[in-house]
Design a protein around this motif. Structure first.
Motif, mmCIF file in Angstrom:
data_model
loop_
_atom_site.group_PDB
_atom_site.id
_atom_site.type_symbol
_atom_site.label_atom_id
_atom_site.label_comp_id
_atom_site.label_asym_id
_atom_site.label_seq_id
_atom_site.Cartn_x
_atom_site.Cartn_y
_atom_site.Cartn_z
ATOM 1 N N LYS A 539 3.637 -5.333 -0.960
ATOM 2 C CA LYS A 539 4.295 -6.645 -0.909
ATOM 3 C C LYS A 539 3.340 -7.710 -0.393
ATOM 4 O O LYS A 539 2.817 -7.604 0.714
ATOM 5 N N LEU A 540 3.126 -8.731 -1.205
ATOM 6 C CA LEU A 540 2.337 -9.890 -0.792
ATOM 7 C C LEU A 540 3.220 -10.844 0.000
ATOM 8 O O LEU A 540 4.259 -11.288 -0.496
ATOM 9 N N ILE A 541 2.828 -11.158 1.224
ATOM 10 C CA ILE A 541 3.613 -12.089 2.035
ATOM 11 C C ILE A 541 2.940 -13.454 2.126
ATOM 12 O O ILE A 541 3.525 -14.395 2.656
ATOM 13 N N ALA A 542 1.714 -13.536 1.624
ATOM 14 C CA ALA A 542 1.015 -14.826 1.581
ATOM 15 C C ALA A 542 -0.099 -14.739 0.549
ATOM 16 O O ALA A 542 -0.698 -13.677 0.344
ATOM 17 N N GLY A 543 -0.378 -15.861 -0.109
ATOM 18 C CA GLY A 543 -1.480 -15.899 -1.063
ATOM 19 C C GLY A 543 -1.143 -15.224 -2.376
ATOM 20 O O GLY A 543 0.007 -15.126 -2.791
ATOM 21 N N ARG A 544 -2.185 -14.692 -3.014
ATOM 22 C CA ARG A 544 -2.049 -14.106 -4.344
ATOM 23 C C ARG A 544 -2.911 -12.856 -4.465
ATOM 24 O O ARG A 544 -3.742 -12.568 -3.593
ATOM 25 N N ASN A 545 -2.700 -12.151 -5.566
ATOM 26 C CA ASN A 545 -3.483 -10.965 -5.869
ATOM 27 C C ASN A 545 -4.901 -11.385 -6.265
ATOM 28 O O ASN A 545 -5.089 -12.435 -6.888
ATOM 29 N N PRO A 546 -5.936 -10.603 -5.934
ATOM 30 C CA PRO A 546 -7.299 -10.958 -6.351
ATOM 31 C C PRO A 546 -7.435 -10.975 -7.874
ATOM 32 O O PRO A 546 -6.714 -10.276 -8.586
ATOM 33 N N VAL A 547 -8.371 -11.754 -8.374
ATOM 34 C CA VAL A 547 -8.671 -11.740 -9.809
ATOM 35 C C VAL A 547 -9.421 -10.454 -10.123
ATOM 36 O O VAL A 547 -10.049 -9.847 -9.260
ATOM 37 N N VAL A 557 -5.876 -8.421 2.804
ATOM 38 C CA VAL A 557 -5.777 -7.837 4.145
ATOM 39 C C VAL A 557 -4.300 -7.635 4.456
ATOM 40 O O VAL A 557 -3.426 -8.246 3.836
ATOM 41 N N ASN A 558 -4.003 -6.755 5.418
ATOM 42 C CA ASN A 558 -2.603 -6.559 5.793
ATOM 43 C C ASN A 558 -2.255 -7.398 7.021
ATOM 44 O O ASN A 558 -3.120 -7.970 7.686
ATOM 45 N N ARG A 559 -0.938 -7.477 7.294
ATOM 46 C CA ARG A 559 -0.464 -8.302 8.408
ATOM 47 C C ARG A 559 -1.065 -7.843 9.741
ATOM 48 O O ARG A 559 -1.358 -8.662 10.622
ATOM 49 N N LYS A 560 -1.245 -6.520 9.898
ATOM 50 C CA LYS A 560 -1.818 -5.985 11.135
ATOM 51 C C LYS A 560 -3.213 -6.548 11.377
ATOM 52 O O LYS A 560 -3.558 -6.894 12.510
ATOM 53 N N LEU A 561 -4.016 -6.668 10.324
ATOM 54 C CA LEU A 561 -5.363 -7.226 10.474
ATOM 55 C C LEU A 561 -5.296 -8.699 10.876
ATOM 56 O O LEU A 561 -6.063 -9.162 11.734
ATOM 57 N N VAL A 562 -4.382 -9.446 10.281
ATOM 58 C CA VAL A 562 -4.195 -10.859 10.645
ATOM 59 C C VAL A 562 -3.850 -10.979 12.128
ATOM 60 O O VAL A 562 -4.401 -11.816 12.853
ATOM 61 N N LYS A 563 -2.949 -10.112 12.582
ATOM 62 C CA LYS A 563 -2.541 -10.137 13.986
ATOM 63 C C LYS A 563 -3.704 -9.800 14.909
ATOM 64 O O LYS A 563 -3.919 -10.463 15.940
ATOM 65 N N ASP A 564 -4.484 -8.752 14.549
ATOM 66 C CA ASP A 564 -5.612 -8.345 15.396
ATOM 67 C C ASP A 564 -6.717 -9.390 15.422
ATOM 68 O O ASP A 564 -7.507 -9.456 16.369
ATOM 69 N N LEU A 565 -6.793 -10.220 14.375
ATOM 70 C CA LEU A 565 -7.776 -11.323 14.363
ATOM 71 C C LEU A 565 -7.334 -12.488 15.241
ATOM 72 O O LEU A 565 -8.107 -13.425 15.478
ATOM 73 N N SER A 569 -0.562 -17.101 11.751
ATOM 74 C CA SER A 569 0.284 -16.752 10.614
ATOM 75 C C SER A 569 -0.573 -16.195 9.493
ATOM 76 O O SER A 569 -1.795 -16.417 9.461
ATOM 77 N N PRO A 570 0.024 -15.466 8.530
ATOM 78 C CA PRO A 570 -0.739 -14.948 7.386
ATOM 79 C C PRO A 570 -1.443 -16.054 6.597
ATOM 80 O O PRO A 570 -2.541 -15.844 6.082
ATOM 81 N N GLN A 571 -0.834 -17.249 6.534
ATOM 82 C CA GLN A 571 -1.452 -18.349 5.783
ATOM 83 C C GLN A 571 -2.785 -18.772 6.386
ATOM 84 O O GLN A 571 -3.679 -19.256 5.665
ATOM 85 N N ASP A 572 -2.950 -18.579 7.696
ATOM 86 C CA ASP A 572 -4.208 -18.971 8.348
ATOM 87 C C ASP A 572 -5.389 -18.115 7.912
ATOM 88 O O ASP A 572 -6.545 -18.490 8.139
#
Length: 793
Positions: A539-547, A557-565, A569-572
């Motif tokens: 499930k994509l929660i932000a952005g788009r699939n790569p070309v 990246v997954n939400r966990k990676l966004v949080k650890d960074l 928010s995922p948009q950032d």
């Protein structure tokens, strides 16, 4: 004297055949369970112990101490390690490298070639491997494995590949890349080993077959590539490990503090699940404990029924004493009876074990040997088992009966109620059902946890996903393969990748986000094409699939990676640069995925990055809309058209995930089996005691019926005392059951909660089984004609 005792023993066994049968059945089943467990425990404890250098053989493992405080345990090693250790440490006698690899072998030419896909039976290694481990050579010697393009086969694989012809000097092709000459034959390996390889390819050939591997890169650590060493003396181990910090600093520089190398004993390899072991030491301890408990339950049954029978034989004992027999002679008479019954039960248990072991092997997928090994350990175990059972089951009843006063015995001790005796008898019943309740409760929790693991939402779609292998170095044909498979009407999507979203093999390393320093936490990598998300329902929660791309350009990246960074928010995270350390390439974050479990459920969700890299694709994931008889054949036809020199291999993703928890399924099956045996043995004893108790109260039952008592009332009266004991056992055993359930669940990051109803269910099962056991004879006695009951003495 002994001959006379033996005649008396046989006469009493025939006279009281119901009680003798119950006692012998209980002992036989208990000892059979103990023998099977002994075989299983011994099989595992003996794994790879037969190698003559086992006491000074070690696997070199590394613990990665990361900056975030976590520790990752890795059984694999860099290729360069095995050569360096032998050069730099004088006490390293031999150093072997073992690289496991899924390979395709072919014999013959073109369309007539026979092809074999070897998923687990092939490995690359050097000559030192056969100096460390005791494989017997039929033809050839270890030195052939130091030359390129050489292969050694076991006898069973010689038969598989070449039939009855001599294979020496003949060639097999590996991965359609290199021709290997058969340079040696090995005896088939014994079952008690974790090194179940039948094809050994010379170590220089590895670079030909897998040229992209980082052979000089100390950071390229792979779980499928292991290093084993023998030291000149086991005492050198401490010196070796003391030098490892300096060794790591020398080859890893400033990152040396991350790599903590140490030696894992060969005897620990099979059991340490942190480094890929097959079974836990705790499971072995549990099995041994269960074996002892089965024997205890069987002996408690024997004690209860023997002492109960002692009341019926009190007059016999009294008369013998009046006629001059001593207390000690009475004691030995009853010990002899116990010994005869135990020996007969033991012989029956051997037959039961011989029948049960093959059935259990097939059911549980175990490899317990059917024939008892002929070394000294088995006879010693059998002798100790017999002596233990005779002593535990026989001594107390013999002391109890031999202690009867002659006068009281002749007057009819059997009609009196000895409260002390009944307290002991009831205590043994309570202990039996305590054990049974704990095993039943533990079985319920293990079954529930196993079901939870199989059915938990992993954040992915695992249903109707077919996995098909992709040959190495065949990238040029992959696009055509994908396009043709996608045209099939039953196919919804096709993705190429290195590993699926949830997998027990993974890759990863450090990352750099934008211009920041290397992050302190590790990140898992999923190498996959742009169809990965749709194929697995991510499930994509932000952005788009790569070309679409054949190399790293855009990443997910997954939400966990966004949080650890530390992002809000995922948009950032979108449109920011990410340097992936394990491949040294930078991609732009195009989308953020909802979290999914990328390993098994022993571990928490980890920060993950998904990126394209075509040269590393090894599997095709095919999402099906439906599955019919022609689906696999249609895919096979397309695949063989593109890769005629390779073997088509497929599997279903949901079945792969189910195999993650094979240990839990084995634990569930074993615990359930032995819980059933413990309950059966307990009920067997309860059945015998119920028969004895009802026989003692036959006249009382007749009088009650004459006075108007109902069948239900009599049945309740006769059953109540026994069921109260079972309820007491449940109350006493519940804290113990809770402790063991918590201990077992502690290994899982995701686990069920221990609800009150689990104890209620286990208790209901215990009470229901006990009630059925006791009620059978209670109802029978309640239905008896009161005239017959009153006539009985």
């Amino acid at each position: 004297m002994l001959k006379n005792y033996f005649k008396i023993t046989v006469r009493n066994l025939v006279k009281h055949r119901l009680y003798a049968g119950i006692n012998m059945a209980g002992l036989a089943i208990g000892m059979a369970g103990a023998i099977i467990i002994f075989q299983l425990v011994r099989y595992h404890l003996g794994t790879d112990r037969y190698h003559k250098n086992a006491d000074r053989t070690y696997r070199v493992v590394v613990d990665l101490h990361l900056e975030d405080g976590s520790v990752e345990k890795e059984k694999g090693s860099a290729y360069v390690l095995h050569e360096t250790l032998k050069k730099e440490f004088s006490y390293v006698e031999n150093s072997a490298y073992l690289a496991h690899k899924e390979l395709t072998f072919s014999l013959g030419q073109n369309g007539e070639a026979k092809k074999f896909l070897e998923k687990e039976n092939a490995a690359f290694t050097n000559s030192d491997f056969f100096k460390i481990f005791d494989f017997k050579w039929v033809t050839g010697n270890p030195s052939v494995l130091n030359a390129p393009n050489q292969v050694v086969l076991t006898e069973r694989y010689v038969r598989k590949y070449f039939g009855n012809s001599n294979p020496i000097g003949k060639y097999v092709k590996v991965n359609n890349q290199a021709n290997l000459m058969v340079a040696g034959i090995l005896k088939d390996y014994p079952e008690q080993t974790d090194f179940k390889k039948d094809i050994f390819i010379s170590i220089p050939t590895l670079k030909t077959v897998i040229p992209e591997y980082g052979y000089d890169d100390w950071g390229w650590i792979d779980s499928n590539r292991e290093t084993y060493v023998t030291l000149r003396s086991a005492s050198d181990r401490s010196a070796f490990e003391k030098q490892m910090p300096a060794f790591a600093k020398k080859y890893y520089g400033e990152n040396g503090a991350v790599f903590h190398y140490h030696l894992q004993e060969l005897s620990d390899v099979h059991f340490n699940v942190n480094y890929g072991g097959k079974i836990k030491y705790s499971t072995i301890a549990m099995l041994a404990s269960v074996g002892l408990l089965l024997i205890l339950i069987a002996c408690f049954n024997f004690i209860n029924l023997s002492t109960a029978q002692g009341f019926k034989r009190s007059k016999e004992v009294g008369i013998r004493k009046v006629l001059g027999i001593s207390k000690m002679q009475v004691f030995w008479l009853f010990i002899q009876e116990t010994a005869v019954m135990t020996i007969l039960s033991f012989l029956i248990s051997l037959i039961l074990s011989w029948i049960a072991i093959p059935l259990m092997n097939e059911w549980l997928g175990t490899a317990i040997p059917v024939n008892i090994p002929s070394d000294y350990k088995s006879p010693v175990f059998m002798a100790v088992l017999l002596a233990f059972v005779i002593a535990l089951a026989g001594v107390y009843p013999a002391l109890f009966v031999s202690g009867f006063s002659p006068l009281r015995a002749i007057k009819g001790l059997g009609q009196q109620r000895n409260r002390s005796f009944f307290t002991i008898r009831k205590s043994l019943v309570v202990v039996q059902f305590c054990i049974s309740f704990v095993l039943i409760a533990l079985s319920v929790v293990i079954i529930l946890q196993s079901g939870y693991l199989k059915n938990k939402d992993l954040g992915i779609d695992k249903e109707l996903v077919l996995h098909v292998n992709l040959p190495v170095n065949e990238q040029s044909r992959m696009t055509t393969l994908k396009n043709e498979i996608s045209r099939l009407k039953e196919v919804e999507n096709v993705s190429f990748f290195r590993t699926p979203p949830s997998s027990q093999s993974g890759y990863g390393g450090s990352i750099k986000f934008e211009n920041r320093e290397w992050e302190k936490f590790p990140t898992r990598s999923r190498i996959a094409d742009h169809n990965y998300v749709k194929t697995y329902g991510l499930k994509l929660i932000a952005g788009r699939n790569p070309v679409a791309s054949d190399t790293v350009r855009e990443v997910l990246v997954n939400r966990k990676l966004v949080k650890d960074l530390g992002l809000k928010s995922p948009q950032d995270a979108l449109n920011r640069r990410l340097l992936i350390g394990d491949i040294g390439k930078t991609g732009i974050i195009s989308g953020v995925l909802s979290d999914f479990n990328n390993t098994d459920l022993y571990s928490d969700i980890e920060p993950t990055v998904v990126y394209s890299f075509q040269k590393h694709y090894r599997t095709a994931g095919i999402k099906l809309q439906y599955l019919d008889r022609s689906t696999i054949q249609n895919i096979n036809t397309i695949w063989q058209k593109q890769f005629p020199d390779h073997v088509f291999e497929y599997g279903f993703y949901d079945e792969e995930i189910a195999r993650f928890y094979k240990r839990e399924e084995l634990a569930s099956s074993l615990t359930s089996l032995f819980a059933f045996l413990s309950v059966f043995l307990s009920c067997l004893g309860l059945f015998g005691l119920a028969v004895f108790s009802i026989e003692q109260r036959t006249r009382e039952i007749g009088i009650r019926k004459v006075l108007g008592a109902s069948v239900l009332g009599i049945t309740t009266l006769l059953s109540r005392d026994f069921l109260v004991l079972v309820l007491i056992a449940i109350i006493l055993a519940s804290p113990v059951a809770y402790y063991f359930m918590n201990r077992w669940l502690a290994d899982f990051a995701y686990r069920i909660h221990i609800h009150w109803w689990i104890f209620g269910l286990a208790g209901f099962i215990s009470v229901a089984i006990a009630a059925v056991t006791v009620s059978f004879h209670s109802i029978k006695a309640a239905l008896m004609n009161p005239v017959k009951s009153l006539k009985m003495e």
